[in-house]
Scaffold this motif. Structure first.
Motif, PDB file in Angstrom:
ATOM      1  N   ALA A 147       0.923  -1.063  -0.045  1.00 45.95           N
ATOM      2  CA  ALA A 147       0.033  -0.085  -0.092  1.00 45.95           C
ATOM      3  C   ALA A 147       0.710   1.159  -0.033  1.00 45.95           C
ATOM      4  O   ALA A 147       0.599   2.148  -0.992  1.00 45.95           O
ATOM      5  N   TYR A 148       1.857   1.301   0.615  1.00 43.81           N
ATOM      6  CA  TYR A 148       2.682   2.491   0.841  1.00 43.81           C
ATOM      7  C   TYR A 148       3.550   2.674  -0.498  1.00 43.81           C
ATOM      8  O   TYR A 148       3.822   3.828  -0.727  1.00 43.81           O
ATOM      9  N   ARG A 149       4.036   1.515  -0.930  1.00 37.86           N
ATOM     10  CA  ARG A 149       4.405   1.556  -2.398  1.00 37.86           C
ATOM     11  C   ARG A 149       3.628   2.467  -3.246  1.00 37.86           C
ATOM     12  O   ARG A 149       3.966   3.224  -4.209  1.00 37.86           O
ATOM     13  N   CYS A 150       2.212   2.093  -3.383  1.00 40.50           N
ATOM     14  CA  CYS A 150       1.278   2.739  -4.135  1.00 40.50           C
ATOM     15  C   CYS A 150       1.131   4.047  -4.026  1.00 40.50           C
ATOM     16  O   CYS A 150       1.063   5.041  -4.862  1.00 40.50           O
ATOM     17  N   ILE A 151       1.305   4.424  -2.425  1.00 38.70           N
ATOM     18  CA  ILE A 151       1.035   5.652  -1.901  1.00 38.70           C
ATOM     19  C   ILE A 151       2.348   6.728  -2.544  1.00 38.70           C
ATOM     20  O   ILE A 151       2.048   7.907  -2.993  1.00 38.70           O
ATOM     21  N   LEU A 152       3.566   6.179  -2.461  1.00 39.18           N
ATOM     22  CA  LEU A 152       4.504   6.997  -2.974  1.00 39.18           C
ATOM     23  C   LEU A 152       4.396   7.338  -4.350  1.00 39.18           C
ATOM     24  O   LEU A 152       5.119   8.114  -4.921  1.00 39.18           O
ATOM     25  N   GLN A 153       3.849   6.456  -4.928  1.00 43.00           N
ATOM     26  CA  GLN A 153       3.530   6.672  -6.451  1.00 43.00           C
ATOM     27  C   GLN A 153       2.250   7.451  -6.822  1.00 43.00           C
ATOM     28  O   GLN A 153       1.759   7.517  -8.005  1.00 43.00           O
ATOM     29  N   ASN A 154       1.723   8.146  -5.688  1.00 38.18           N
ATOM     30  CA  ASN A 154       0.385   8.762  -5.743  1.00 38.18           C
ATOM     31  C   ASN A 154      -0.707   8.140  -6.304  1.00 38.18           C
ATOM     32  O   ASN A 154      -1.655   8.460  -6.887  1.00 38.18           O
ATOM     33  N   ASP A 155      -0.749   6.687  -6.118  1.00 36.80           N
ATOM     34  CA  ASP A 155      -1.925   5.808  -6.601  1.00 36.80           C
ATOM     35  C   ASP A 155      -2.485   5.575  -5.244  1.00 36.80           C
ATOM     36  O   ASP A 155      -2.399   4.220  -4.800  1.00 36.80           O
ATOM     37  N   PHE A 156      -3.305   6.322  -4.860  1.00 31.32           N
ATOM     38  CA  PHE A 156      -4.036   6.226  -3.677  1.00 31.32           C
ATOM     39  C   PHE A 156      -5.232   5.247  -3.738  1.00 31.32           C
ATOM     40  O   PHE A 156      -5.693   4.392  -2.804  1.00 31.32           O
TER      41      PHE A 156
ATOM     42  N   TRP B 242      -5.237  -2.317  -1.578  1.00 32.12           N
ATOM     43  CA  TRP B 242      -4.374  -3.104  -0.808  1.00 32.12           C
ATOM     44  C   TRP B 242      -4.447  -3.351   0.643  1.00 32.12           C
ATOM     45  O   TRP B 242      -4.682  -4.286   1.496  1.00 32.12           O
ATOM     46  N   PHE B 243      -5.062  -1.849   1.411  1.00 29.40           N
ATOM     47  CA  PHE B 243      -5.509  -1.968   2.672  1.00 29.40           C
ATOM     48  C   PHE B 243      -6.640  -2.938   2.927  1.00 29.40           C
ATOM     49  O   PHE B 243      -6.701  -3.378   3.842  1.00 29.40           O
ATOM     50  N   GLU B 244      -7.637  -2.667   1.899  1.00 32.69           N
ATOM     51  CA  GLU B 244      -8.805  -3.152   1.942  1.00 32.69           C
ATOM     52  C   GLU B 244      -8.484  -4.965   1.886  1.00 32.69           C
ATOM     53  O   GLU B 244      -9.340  -5.720   2.644  1.00 32.69           O
ATOM     54  N   ALA B 245      -7.838  -5.359   1.034  1.00 26.26           N
ATOM     55  CA  ALA B 245      -7.422  -6.724   1.057  1.00 26.26           C
ATOM     56  C   ALA B 245      -6.781  -7.193   2.437  1.00 26.26           C
ATOM     57  O   ALA B 245      -7.050  -8.239   2.677  1.00 26.26           O
ATOM     58  N   ALA B 246      -6.042  -6.314   2.905  1.00 25.83           N
ATOM     59  CA  ALA B 246      -5.239  -6.678   4.031  1.00 25.83           C
ATOM     60  C   ALA B 246      -6.478  -6.879   5.322  1.00 25.83           C
ATOM     61  O   ALA B 246      -6.274  -7.844   5.947  1.00 25.83           O
ATOM     62  N   ILE B 247      -7.352  -6.088   5.390  1.00 20.75           N
ATOM     63  CA  ILE B 247      -8.560  -6.115   6.130  1.00 20.75           C
ATOM     64  C   ILE B 247      -9.189  -7.448   5.923  1.00 20.75           C
ATOM     65  O   ILE B 247      -9.517  -8.120   6.988  1.00 20.75           O
TER      66      ILE B 247
ATOM     67  N   THR C 209      -6.094   6.977   4.346  1.00 19.41           N
ATOM     68  CA  THR C 209      -5.793   6.819   3.036  1.00 19.41           C
ATOM     69  C   THR C 209      -7.063   7.344   2.266  1.00 19.41           C
ATOM     70  O   THR C 209      -7.160   8.175   1.313  1.00 19.41           O
ATOM     71  N   HIS C 210      -8.287   6.834   2.788  1.00 15.39           N
ATOM     72  CA  HIS C 210      -9.453   7.131   2.335  1.00 15.39           C
ATOM     73  C   HIS C 210      -9.715   8.794   2.430  1.00 15.39           C
ATOM     74  O   HIS C 210     -10.344   9.606   1.343  1.00 15.39           O
ATOM     75  N   ALA C 211      -9.501   9.473   3.774  1.00 18.77           N
ATOM     76  CA  ALA C 211      -9.579  10.746   4.021  1.00 18.77           C
ATOM     77  C   ALA C 211      -8.768  11.601   2.988  1.00 18.77           C
ATOM     78  O   ALA C 211      -9.191  12.672   2.609  1.00 18.77           O
TER      79      ALA C 211
END
Length: 174
Positions: A11-20, A26-31, A47-49
């Motif tokens: 998820a953080y890899r995606c965030i670093l690429q601005n792909d929120f 990823w977070f929802e799959a983890a949940i 991330t949603h916020a």
């Protein structure tokens, strides 16, 4: 099965690429894989916020608080989101209000007072509350709220300008 940390790393890899959106997936799959892991809900909420998805952010934040039995950081995040929701409701009331009735202003001011209680650092809530008070001709309250906002954001010239305009309106009503 992946560990919660592995999902968060993706998820953080995606965030670093601005792909929120992908980060949220990823977070929802983890949940889904680890439904009792409070931090996953908290991170997903943040991330949603950031993506301006207030309702899912609130939902995940509430679940994080519930699972963590009130972890302070999670609770403060939830309060900030709840304050944002109240600000949005108050904005709608103020935008829809007809000038001949004070009811929407009173209701909006109550929502904004609660928003400030939940998030005492929300300059936006103070500004909107000052505007609602001004529209109710409650200039002393408006001035106090603006002074509180200026304490939070002393470099904001617009707040100083609003303060001066409110003082002028108050003088003209006397």
């Amino acid at each position: 099965m992946m560990k919660p940390e592995d999902y968060m790393q993706q998820a953080y890899r995606c965030i670093l690429q601005n792909d929120f959106e992908q980060a949220i997936r990823w977070f929802e799959a983890a949940i889904h894989a680890h439904p009792e892991h409070a931090e996953l809900y908290y991170r997903c909420s943040i991330t949603h916020a950031r993506s301006k998805h207030l309702l899912p952010a609130l939902e995940y934040a509430r679940k994080a608080v519930e699972l963590s039995e009130g972890t302070e950081e999670y609770r403060l995040h939830l309060q900030t989101l709840e304050a944002k929701q109240l600000i949005i409701k108050a904005k709608l009331l103020l935008e829809q209000s007809a000038k001949e009735t004070s009811k929407p202003y009173v209701e909006a001011s109550m929502l904004l007072q609660e928003a400030i209680r939940l998030d005492p650092l929300s300059v936006e809530a103070y500004v909107m509350l000052a505007l609602a008070y001004s529209d109710l001709n409650e200039y002393r309250s408006a001035l106090q709220v603006l002074q509180d906002a200026i304490l939070l954001d002393p470099q904001n010239g617009q707040l100083q300008q609003m303060l001066q305009e409110t003082k002028q309106r108050m003088r003209s009503m006397q």
